[in-house]
Design a protein around this motif. Sequence first.
Motif, short mmCIF file in Angstrom:
data_model
loop_
_atom_site.label_atom_id
_atom_site.label_comp_id
_atom_site.label_asym_id
_atom_site.label_seq_id
_atom_site.Cartn_x
_atom_site.Cartn_y
_atom_site.Cartn_z
N PHE A 66 17.19 -3.99 56.56
CA PHE A 66 18.32 -4.72 57.14
C PHE A 66 18.49 -4.30 58.59
CE2 PHE A 66 19.96 -0.77 55.44
CZ PHE A 66 20.84 -0.33 56.41
N CYS A 67 19.24 -5.11 59.34
CA CYS A 67 19.62 -4.79 60.71
C CYS A 67 20.97 -5.44 60.96
CB CYS A 67 18.58 -5.33 61.70
SG CYS A 67 18.98 -4.96 63.43
N GLY A 68 22.01 -4.62 61.08
CA GLY A 68 23.35 -5.19 61.14
C GLY A 68 23.63 -5.88 59.83
N ASP A 69 24.02 -7.17 59.89
CA ASP A 69 24.24 -7.90 58.64
C ASP A 69 23.10 -8.89 58.36
OD1 ASP A 69 24.89 -9.68 60.67
OD2 ASP A 69 26.42 -10.70 59.48
N LEU A 70 21.96 -8.68 58.99
CA LEU A 70 20.72 -9.40 58.66
C LEU A 70 19.95 -8.54 57.65
CD1 LEU A 70 18.16 -11.02 61.08
CD2 LEU A 70 17.42 -9.16 59.59
#
Length: 419
Positions: free
Chosen positions: A212-216
Amino acid sequence: MPRSVRRLVHLMLFCPLSKGLQVWSQFGVKVKAWIRFCSCFLLLTLCFLCLFLQCDHYRRGIISGSSCKALCDQKTLSLHHCMSTSSTHQVYVGLWNERPVVIKCSIEDPVNIDGAPETLMRPEMILFDKPTRGTSMDEFKEMLHSFLKANLGEQTSLSALMDRVITLADVNQDSKVSLAEAKSIWALLHINEFLLMVALQEKEHTPKLLGFCGDLYVTERVSHSSLYKLEVPHYLQTIIPEALSSSLNHWLAPSWPRRARITIGLLEFVEEVFHGSYGTFLICDASLYHVGYNAKYDCKMANLRSVVSEAVVRVFLKGRRCENNLDCTYGKDCTATCDRLVKQCNTEVVQPNLAKVCVLLQDFLLFGAPSDLRGDLEKQLRTCVTLSGLASQMEVHHSLVLNNLKTLLWKKISNTQYS
């Protein structure tokens, strides 16, 4: 007045009726084509917007995640084509170190109940507003525990799940959770599908969460993302007869023994979410296009956004005003009864997951079924689709029907290449 508009008015006023209708038809086709073009352009723009926002927030130290370097610095995680038609929830096919993956990104504030974006650019003070600077680790754990309790109900296993979430958040594995790591995992937990993936990550029929990355977030790619290959768009459903699309899907579907194997996996998923480690989950939009399978014909749930905890549905229904049962519906398929004397919804959903799944399986499983099995299969599915009543009163019956159906299918394909 533009020449084209004057010509259209002239034709409608002075041409025969049939000619006028023809012009209107051509005009409608052009309008629909223009709308589709604008929608595609918007989605393409949002594809770039999603990537830009995540990497901008990452470089400014607002968010963190196990996929951020690959996405923003190393460029080893790439978004290819967009699979969704939603302007607020983007789904992409991509590659991560040459491995096929699915990337999911929201262009909306995930806590927005109505589902409408407050703003297209999602300022970080709205999306990544919690926890705030100065929050201690003990306070963050208390936030997590309260959130999980509210969304999953009072479960003895919540502490174990909270530890799993904190381990996931600790991207650099330094046994600490930074503010950026905490903000990212907090935003992600408000996305229902992500929470389900974390809670069910050890289950065979849930796609694996890869990063994940942030809310991705990034998941394994399910090679077949629905039970049927052909999904007729809404704007073509009035043109293409249902019988034609159904026949095409029957022709394109896997052989019956492989469909039986996929079905057994789907029934196992129903078992997994019924009184599991973190409570009961309800399928609130039973769709052929949410259930997928891989190259080995193992069932994989391609879309978990409509699978929600029983606790969340109960909170939604509690005290809700109603005139009839339709007023007591969460999503599309989670319906409780309306107490018309007090005009309030009861809090238990009447139709169990198994009955909803069996409705899907009637078409998927019966066509091409072996002749010596078809009669028993029809009888089992007929019993299954009529299941109703409060879950607390029918647990034994539910398990009996599910096991009978699984056993019937397994006997037919066991000791074969399809088992």
